[in-house]
Write a protein that holds these residues in place. Structure first.
Motif, mmCIF file in Angstrom:
data_model
loop_
_atom_site.group_PDB
_atom_site.id
_atom_site.type_symbol
_atom_site.label_atom_id
_atom_site.label_comp_id
_atom_site.label_asym_id
_atom_site.label_seq_id
_atom_site.Cartn_x
_atom_site.Cartn_y
_atom_site.Cartn_z
ATOM 1 N N THR A 242 0.832 -1.208 0.000
ATOM 2 C CA THR A 242 0.000 0.000 0.000
ATOM 3 C C THR A 242 0.864 1.254 0.000
ATOM 4 O OG1 THR A 242 -1.839 -1.108 1.127
ATOM 5 C CG2 THR A 242 -1.731 1.298 1.296
ATOM 6 N N ILE A 243 1.898 1.267 0.835
ATOM 7 C CA ILE A 243 2.805 2.424 0.877
ATOM 8 C C ILE A 243 3.465 2.623 -0.483
ATOM 9 C CG2 ILE A 243 4.921 3.329 1.898
ATOM 10 C CD1 ILE A 243 4.125 1.926 4.499
ATOM 11 N N ARG A 244 3.941 1.529 -1.076
ATOM 12 C CA ARG A 244 4.565 1.628 -2.402
ATOM 13 C C ARG A 244 3.594 2.190 -3.429
ATOM 14 N NH1 ARG A 244 4.830 -3.699 -5.745
ATOM 15 N NH2 ARG A 244 2.634 -3.096 -5.687
ATOM 16 N N ASN A 245 2.363 1.691 -3.424
ATOM 17 C CA ASN A 245 1.371 2.144 -4.404
ATOM 18 C C ASN A 245 1.007 3.607 -4.201
ATOM 19 O OD1 ASN A 245 1.360 -0.469 -5.365
ATOM 20 N ND2 ASN A 245 -0.463 -1.075 -4.221
ATOM 21 N N ILE A 246 0.947 4.050 -2.936
ATOM 22 C CA ILE A 246 0.636 5.450 -2.651
ATOM 23 C C ILE A 246 1.739 6.356 -3.184
ATOM 24 C CG2 ILE A 246 0.440 7.140 -0.788
ATOM 25 C CD1 ILE A 246 -1.126 5.083 0.797
ATOM 26 N N VAL A 247 2.990 5.970 -2.977
ATOM 27 C CA VAL A 247 4.117 6.771 -3.472
ATOM 28 C C VAL A 247 4.050 6.899 -4.986
ATOM 29 C CG1 VAL A 247 6.625 6.844 -3.729
ATOM 30 C CG2 VAL A 247 5.609 6.245 -1.516
ATOM 31 N N ILE A 248 3.777 5.780 -5.667
ATOM 32 C CA ILE A 248 3.673 5.817 -7.127
ATOM 33 C C ILE A 248 2.519 6.713 -7.553
ATOM 34 C CG2 ILE A 248 3.199 4.441 -9.187
ATOM 35 C CD1 ILE A 248 4.564 2.084 -7.797
ATOM 36 N N ALA A 249 1.374 6.584 -6.881
ATOM 37 C CA ALA A 249 0.192 7.368 -7.245
ATOM 38 C C ALA A 249 0.399 8.854 -7.003
ATOM 39 C CB ALA A 249 -1.022 6.872 -6.467
ATOM 40 N N VAL A 250 1.099 9.199 -5.931
ATOM 41 C CA VAL A 250 1.379 10.613 -5.649
ATOM 42 C C VAL A 250 2.240 11.215 -6.756
ATOM 43 C CG1 VAL A 250 2.655 12.155 -4.121
ATOM 44 C CG2 VAL A 250 1.074 10.503 -3.160
ATOM 45 N N GLY A 251 3.264 10.478 -7.192
ATOM 46 C CA GLY A 251 4.100 10.969 -8.283
ATOM 47 C C GLY A 251 3.323 11.154 -9.568
ATOM 48 N N LEU A 252 2.456 10.208 -9.888
ATOM 49 C CA LEU A 252 1.630 10.324 -11.089
ATOM 50 C C LEU A 252 0.634 11.477 -10.965
ATOM 51 C CD1 LEU A 252 0.913 6.550 -11.831
ATOM 52 C CD2 LEU A 252 2.493 8.076 -13.038
ATOM 53 N N THR A 253 0.104 11.677 -9.757
ATOM 54 C CA THR A 253 -0.839 12.778 -9.535
ATOM 55 C C THR A 253 -0.160 14.120 -9.736
ATOM 56 O OG1 THR A 253 -2.062 11.428 -7.939
ATOM 57 C CG2 THR A 253 -2.461 13.802 -7.903
ATOM 58 N N LYS A 254 1.090 14.233 -9.272
ATOM 59 C CA LYS A 254 1.869 15.457 -9.492
ATOM 60 C C LYS A 254 1.967 15.756 -10.985
ATOM 61 C CE LYS A 254 5.470 18.265 -9.877
ATOM 62 N NZ LYS A 254 5.367 19.734 -9.745
ATOM 63 N N ILE A 255 2.236 14.734 -11.781
ATOM 64 C CA ILE A 255 2.375 14.923 -13.227
ATOM 65 C C ILE A 255 1.034 15.292 -13.862
ATOM 66 C CG2 ILE A 255 2.944 13.772 -15.396
ATOM 67 C CD1 ILE A 255 4.926 12.047 -13.813
ATOM 68 N N MET A 256 -0.024 14.584 -13.469
ATOM 69 C CA MET A 256 -1.333 14.790 -14.084
ATOM 70 C C MET A 256 -1.956 16.134 -13.719
ATOM 71 S SD MET A 256 -1.873 12.194 -16.005
ATOM 72 C CE MET A 256 -3.628 12.348 -16.325
ATOM 73 N N THR A 257 -1.669 16.636 -12.522
ATOM 74 C CA THR A 257 -2.269 17.905 -12.096
ATOM 75 C C THR A 257 -1.444 19.115 -12.518
ATOM 76 O OG1 THR A 257 -1.201 17.681 -9.921
ATOM 77 C CG2 THR A 257 -3.481 16.891 -10.124
ATOM 78 N N GLY A 258 -0.268 18.880 -13.119
ATOM 79 C CA GLY A 258 0.553 19.999 -13.575
ATOM 80 C C GLY A 258 -0.181 20.917 -14.535
ATOM 81 N N PRO A 259 -0.806 20.381 -15.597
ATOM 82 C CA PRO A 259 -1.561 21.255 -16.506
ATOM 83 C C PRO A 259 -2.738 21.947 -15.821
ATOM 84 C CG PRO A 259 -1.075 19.152 -17.556
ATOM 85 C CD PRO A 259 -0.699 19.009 -16.115
ATOM 86 N N MET A 260 -3.362 21.281 -14.835
ATOM 87 C CA MET A 260 -4.482 21.904 -14.118
ATOM 88 C C MET A 260 -4.005 23.125 -13.337
ATOM 89 S SD MET A 260 -6.405 18.572 -12.504
ATOM 90 C CE MET A 260 -6.593 17.039 -13.435
ATOM 91 N N ALA A 261 -2.813 23.015 -12.733
ATOM 92 C CA ALA A 261 -2.297 24.126 -11.933
ATOM 93 C C ALA A 261 -2.099 25.370 -12.780
ATOM 94 C CB ALA A 261 -0.983 23.719 -11.262
#
Length: 246
Positions: A145-164
């Motif tokens: 779960t910790i590993r998956n959260i870290v991966i998801a946070v990194g992907l979220t950073k990338i995906m929300t970049g254009p939104m910002a």
């Protein structure tokens, strides 16, 4: 049909899939309540000011720096010598949140993006790899779960970049833009050889290295920017008469 549903639920609530599926369920419930009007789907643009007194590279300005730049010990930053380690950790935490685009996009959009990516990452890894390599014990599930959260946070950073860029566009300031604007002296004084000024923006205040045209200004006084030295990257200011302030 019921057997298919039971098989599906069993696959959704096993090992590291448990927290991901629960979080996805909460997101779906929230969206359904928003559609029904029971809760407010807050999509307002976020407040860009996270309490960070950052330098210009983060705010989109060419902050003046020079080899002989003078800094007061109590400079405007989250890293304040007088406040010790707690302020350092607080500053690092706020920088981390900003790096993740939290506060720059609506929180529901960030949370929704994270939840979708977290569930997807967990499902793909569990169904294609982890399920065949690990037993869904408590500790193994926690580590996955910790590993998956870290991966998801990194992907979220990338995906929300254009939104910002849409919800919180960075202010663009340069020397030409600041000409004729007023700043506030934030060192104990400012003169022709020393000083810093704070220029207020809608986001974090900008710290400028300033030198006066001969006047001596005290902390808190207003100064008007009248020039810029591109070599030393220093702004030239003059005293503003309080009676003519707008």
């Amino acid at each position: 049909m019921w057997n298919a549903i039971e098989t599906f639920l069993d696959s959704m609530f096993v090992g590291p899939m448990w927290p991901a599926s629960v979080l996805m369920g909460l997101l779906i419930c929230y969206l359904l309540l928003s559609i029904l009007g029971a809760v407010d789907l807050d999509m307002d643009s976020p407040d860009a000011d996270l309490g960070l007194d950052l330098d210009a590279p983060d705010a989109g300005i060419d902050l003046p720096e020079s080899p002989d730049a003078d800094f007061d010990v109590d400079f405007e930053s989250n890293i304040d010598v007088g406040h010790g380690a707690s302020d350092i950790f607080g500053g690092v935490g706020m920088l981390t949140l900003r790096w993740l685009n939290l506060g720059r996009v609506p929180i529901i959009m960030w949370a929704g993006t994270f939840t979708l990516l977290y569930w997807t990452v967990t499902w793909i890894l569990w169904s294609q790899s982890d399920n065949f390599r690990y037993q869904p014990t408590l500790w193994i599930s926690l580590l996955l779960t910790i590993r998956n959260i870290v991966i998801a946070v990194g992907l979220t950073k990338i995906m929300t970049g254009p939104m910002a860029k849409v919800f919180a566009p960075e202010p663009q300031f340069d020397a030409a833009h600041l000409m004729g604007r007023d700043c506030t002296v934030c060192t104990f004084r400012a003169d022709s050889s020393f000083g810093q000024g704070r220029y207020k923006t809608d986001a974090s205040p900008l710290l400028l290295n300033i030198r006066t045209d001969g006047a001596i200004l005290s902390k808190g006084e207003q100064a008007r920017i009248i020039g810029f030295d591109p070599v030393k990257r220093i702004y030239i200011v003059t005293k503003v008469d309080p009676e003519v302030l707008p």
